[in-house]
Design a protein around this motif. Structure first.
Motif, PDB file in Angstrom:
ATOM      1  N   VAL A 135       0.843  -1.200   0.000  1.00 51.61           N
ATOM      2  CA  VAL A 135       0.000   0.000   0.000  1.00 51.61           C
ATOM      3  C   VAL A 135       0.879   1.252   0.000  1.00 51.61           C
ATOM      4  O   VAL A 135       0.635   2.209  -0.749  1.00 51.61           O
ATOM      5  N   VAL A 136       1.919   1.253   0.838  1.00 51.17           N
ATOM      6  CA  VAL A 136       2.823   2.408   0.907  1.00 51.17           C
ATOM      7  C   VAL A 136       3.523   2.605  -0.435  1.00 51.17           C
ATOM      8  O   VAL A 136       3.634   3.732  -0.938  1.00 51.17           O
ATOM      9  N   GLU A 137       3.992   1.518  -1.029  1.00 47.84           N
ATOM     10  CA  GLU A 137       4.653   1.619  -2.339  1.00 47.84           C
ATOM     11  C   GLU A 137       3.696   2.165  -3.394  1.00 47.84           C
ATOM     12  O   GLU A 137       4.073   2.983  -4.237  1.00 47.84           O
ATOM     13  N   ALA A 138       2.432   1.712  -3.334  1.00 42.92           N
ATOM     14  CA  ALA A 138       1.441   2.189  -4.297  1.00 42.92           C
ATOM     15  C   ALA A 138       1.151   3.676  -4.097  1.00 42.92           C
ATOM     16  O   ALA A 138       0.961   4.417  -5.070  1.00 42.92           O
ATOM     17  N   LEU A 139       1.122   4.126  -2.848  1.00 43.17           N
ATOM     18  CA  LEU A 139       0.890   5.541  -2.573  1.00 43.17           C
ATOM     19  C   LEU A 139       2.043   6.389  -3.109  1.00 43.17           C
ATOM     20  O   LEU A 139       1.820   7.456  -3.699  1.00 43.17           O
ATOM     21  N   VAL A 140       3.256   5.920  -2.901  1.00 47.46           N
ATOM     22  CA  VAL A 140       4.424   6.641  -3.407  1.00 47.46           C
ATOM     23  C   VAL A 140       4.348   6.781  -4.930  1.00 47.46           C
ATOM     24  O   VAL A 140       4.624   7.851  -5.486  1.00 47.46           O
ATOM     25  N   ALA A 141       3.951   5.707  -5.602  1.00 48.48           N
ATOM     26  CA  ALA A 141       3.803   5.776  -7.061  1.00 48.48           C
ATOM     27  C   ALA A 141       2.664   6.717  -7.444  1.00 48.48           C
ATOM     28  O   ALA A 141       2.774   7.490  -8.403  1.00 48.48           O
ATOM     29  N   HIS A 142       1.578   6.663  -6.690  1.00 53.56           N
ATOM     30  CA  HIS A 142       0.420   7.524  -6.961  1.00 53.56           C
ATOM     31  C   HIS A 142       0.780   9.000  -6.853  1.00 53.56           C
ATOM     32  O   HIS A 142       0.268   9.831  -7.622  1.00 53.56           O
ATOM     33  N   LEU A 143       1.662   9.332  -5.925  1.00 47.56           N
ATOM     34  CA  LEU A 143       2.057  10.724  -5.704  1.00 47.56           C
ATOM     35  C   LEU A 143       3.231  11.151  -6.577  1.00 47.56           C
ATOM     36  O   LEU A 143       3.702  12.285  -6.471  1.00 47.56           O
ATOM     37  N   GLY A 144       3.720  10.230  -7.417  1.00 48.33           N
ATOM     38  CA  GLY A 144       4.825  10.567  -8.305  1.00 48.33           C
ATOM     39  C   GLY A 144       6.160  10.684  -7.602  1.00 48.33           C
ATOM     40  O   GLY A 144       7.023  11.458  -8.031  1.00 48.33           O
ATOM     41  N   LEU A 145       6.328   9.912  -6.530  1.00 49.33           N
ATOM     42  CA  LEU A 145       7.558  10.001  -5.732  1.00 49.33           C
ATOM     43  C   LEU A 145       8.470   8.782  -5.905  1.00 49.33           C
ATOM     44  O   LEU A 145       9.406   8.599  -5.135  1.00 49.33           O
ATOM     45  N   SER A 146       8.212   7.989  -6.915  1.00 50.30           N
ATOM     46  CA  SER A 146       8.979   6.753  -7.088  1.00 50.30           C
ATOM     47  C   SER A 146      10.465   7.001  -7.289  1.00 50.30           C
ATOM     48  O   SER A 146      11.304   6.161  -6.928  1.00 50.30           O
ATOM     49  N   ASP A 147      10.815   8.145  -7.872  1.00 54.55           N
ATOM     50  CA  ASP A 147      12.223   8.443  -8.147  1.00 54.55           C
ATOM     51  C   ASP A 147      12.866   9.273  -7.038  1.00 54.55           C
ATOM     52  O   ASP A 147      14.020   9.685  -7.162  1.00 54.55           O
ATOM     53  N   HIS A 148      12.154   9.518  -5.961  1.00 53.83           N
ATOM     54  CA  HIS A 148      12.677  10.326  -4.861  1.00 53.83           C
ATOM     55  C   HIS A 148      13.266   9.436  -3.761  1.00 53.83           C
ATOM     56  O   HIS A 148      12.821   8.310  -3.547  1.00 53.83           O
ATOM     57  N   ARG A 149      14.259   9.977  -3.096  1.00 49.50           N
ATOM     58  CA  ARG A 149      14.753   9.332  -1.880  1.00 49.50           C
ATOM     59  C   ARG A 149      13.889   9.831  -0.720  1.00 49.50           C
ATOM     60  O   ARG A 149      13.823  11.036  -0.464  1.00 49.50           O
ATOM     61  N   VAL A 150      13.206   8.911  -0.057  1.00 46.22           N
ATOM     62  CA  VAL A 150      12.237   9.310   0.959  1.00 46.22           C
ATOM     63  C   VAL A 150      12.749   8.987   2.358  1.00 46.22           C
ATOM     64  O   VAL A 150      13.536   8.048   2.563  1.00 46.22           O
ATOM     65  N   ASN A 151      12.306   9.784   3.308  1.00 48.44           N
ATOM     66  CA  ASN A 151      12.575   9.534   4.723  1.00 48.44           C
ATOM     67  C   ASN A 151      11.316   8.913   5.339  1.00 48.44           C
ATOM     68  O   ASN A 151      10.193   9.327   5.014  1.00 48.44           O
ATOM     69  N   ILE A 152      11.495   7.937   6.198  1.00 43.98           N
ATOM     70  CA  ILE A 152      10.354   7.260   6.813  1.00 43.98           C
ATOM     71  C   ILE A 152      10.409   7.443   8.322  1.00 43.98           C
ATOM     72  O   ILE A 152      11.442   7.168   8.955  1.00 43.98           O
ATOM     73  N   LEU A 153       9.306   7.896   8.889  1.00 44.54           N
ATOM     74  CA  LEU A 153       9.140   7.991  10.340  1.00 44.54           C
ATOM     75  C   LEU A 153       7.976   7.088  10.713  1.00 44.54           C
ATOM     76  O   LEU A 153       6.850   7.292  10.244  1.00 44.54           O
ATOM     77  N   SER A 154       8.239   6.073  11.524  1.00 39.71           N
ATOM     78  CA  SER A 154       7.207   5.081  11.816  1.00 39.71           C
ATOM     79  C   SER A 154       7.047   4.884  13.313  1.00 39.71           C
ATOM     80  O   SER A 154       7.928   5.207  14.110  1.00 39.71           O
ATOM     81  N   HIS A 155       5.895   4.318  13.665  1.00 43.91           N
ATOM     82  CA  HIS A 155       5.580   4.076  15.074  1.00 43.91           C
ATOM     83  C   HIS A 155       4.833   2.759  15.210  1.00 43.91           C
ATOM     84  O   HIS A 155       3.937   2.455  14.415  1.00 43.91           O
ATOM     85  N   ASP A 156       5.222   1.946  16.220  1.00 46.23           N
ATOM     86  CA  ASP A 156       4.463   0.756  16.602  1.00 46.23           C
ATOM     87  C   ASP A 156       4.258  -0.178  15.408  1.00 46.23           C
ATOM     88  O   ASP A 156       5.222  -0.670  14.840  1.00 46.23           O
ATOM     89  N   TYR A 157       3.017  -0.434  15.035  1.00 46.73           N
ATOM     90  CA  TYR A 157       2.682  -1.305  13.909  1.00 46.73           C
ATOM     91  C   TYR A 157       3.402  -0.863  12.636  1.00 46.73           C
ATOM     92  O   TYR A 157       3.858  -1.682  11.832  1.00 46.73           O
ATOM     93  N   GLY A 158       3.523   0.455  12.480  1.00 50.36           N
ATOM     94  CA  GLY A 158       4.197   0.990  11.305  1.00 50.36           C
ATOM     95  C   GLY A 158       5.666   0.620  11.232  1.00 50.36           C
ATOM     96  O   GLY A 158       6.251   0.602  10.142  1.00 50.36           O
ATOM     97  N   ASP A 159       6.282   0.310  12.392  1.00 51.66           N
ATOM     98  CA  ASP A 159       7.690  -0.088  12.387  1.00 51.66           C
ATOM     99  C   ASP A 159       7.906  -1.364  11.587  1.00 51.66           C
ATOM    100  O   ASP A 159       8.875  -1.495  10.837  1.00 51.66           O
TER     101      ASP A 159
END
Length: 248
Positions: free
Chosen positions: A115-139
């Motif tokens: 789902v996260v990968e699909a969202l990144v593609a949906h927003l046109g961020l596939s070629d960007h280096r992204v930072n991830i901040l996660s919590h609990d289940y998201g870890d």
């Protein structure tokens, strides 16, 4: 004796039926505002809610926020503006089965990563280096994304940095509650328990564990409970996700 139990059953069954069909609580103005500021996209026939905003000028940094269980992207509302001052683009989503996203019957860590990968593609961020901040289940979802990135799987995120928060990802230091064990190990009881959980039980589980100084506000707990009822009527079942955590 048999007649006594029959009378009890005749009383309890209607009461239980009424309880199970109590409509979800109304959303607060803050939650309405959060929802109206977001959008959605389709993932394998399900609707996934997300929110994004543009912040720091002159920066190209993107941060993706992955929430915990059993809450939603609203977890990040108090630090949204500070993040906007640091990052050019701030993105958060509600995992499938949480918040304003659709609530299917099975929840998978591996699917949430997709789902996260699909969202990144949906927003046109596939070629960007992204930072991830996660919590609990998201870890756990973040670690799956990190694995896919390391293996260079198709559609993987290019991760610039990863910050994990309070996730219980080390089995030797993680001590789940009895209820969490039951939800994970009992395929029969977990759907029933998630239907029977009410706000007092939810509230107690949310605020009784942390030290007083770090306990969530009562209003936040109420908002989290309201979001559990969106698009489903009651509760969120994470039994399958817990199984995936062990496999991972």
């Amino acid at each position: 004796m048999r007649e006594w139990w029959l009378h009890v059953g005749l009383i309890c069954v209607p009461l239980l039926a009424v309880y199970l069909h109590v409509p979800p609580p109304r959303l607060s103005p803050a939650l309405h505002g959060w929802h109206s500021a977001g959008g959605s996209f389709a993932f394998r026939g399900s609707s996934v809610f997300y929110r994004e905003s543009f912040g720091a000028v002159g920066s190209s940094d993107v941060v993706i926020l992955l929430h915990g269980f059993p809450t939603s992207s609203y977890d990040w509302n108090k630090i949204w503006e500070p993040l906007n001052q640091r990052f050019n683009r701030v993105v958060a989503l509600d995992f499938l089965g949480f918040g304003f996203s659709d609530k299917p019957h099975r929840y998978s860590i591996f699917e949430q990563a997709s789902v996260v990968e699909a969202l990144v593609a949906h927003l046109g961020l596939s070629d960007h280096r992204v930072n991830i901040l996660s919590h609990d289940y998201g870890d756990t979802v973040a670690l799956e994304l990190l694995y896919r990135s390391d293996q260079k799987r198709s559609g993987h995120l290019t991760i610039n940095s990863l910050c994990l928060s309070n996730g219980g990802i080390f089995p030797e230091t993680h001590y789940p509650r009895l209820l969490q064990k039951v939800l994970k190990d009992s395929s029969f009881l977990s759907p029933l328990l998630t239907r029977l959980i009410n706000f007092p039980l939810f509230s107690r589980g949310s605020v009784s564990e942390p030290p007083l100084a770090t306990r969530p506000e009562v209003g936040w707990v109420g908002g989290a409970w309201r979001l559990c009822g969106v698009k489903t009527g009651r509760g969120t079942d994470c039994a399958d996700g817990c199984q995936d955590r062990e496999v991972f």
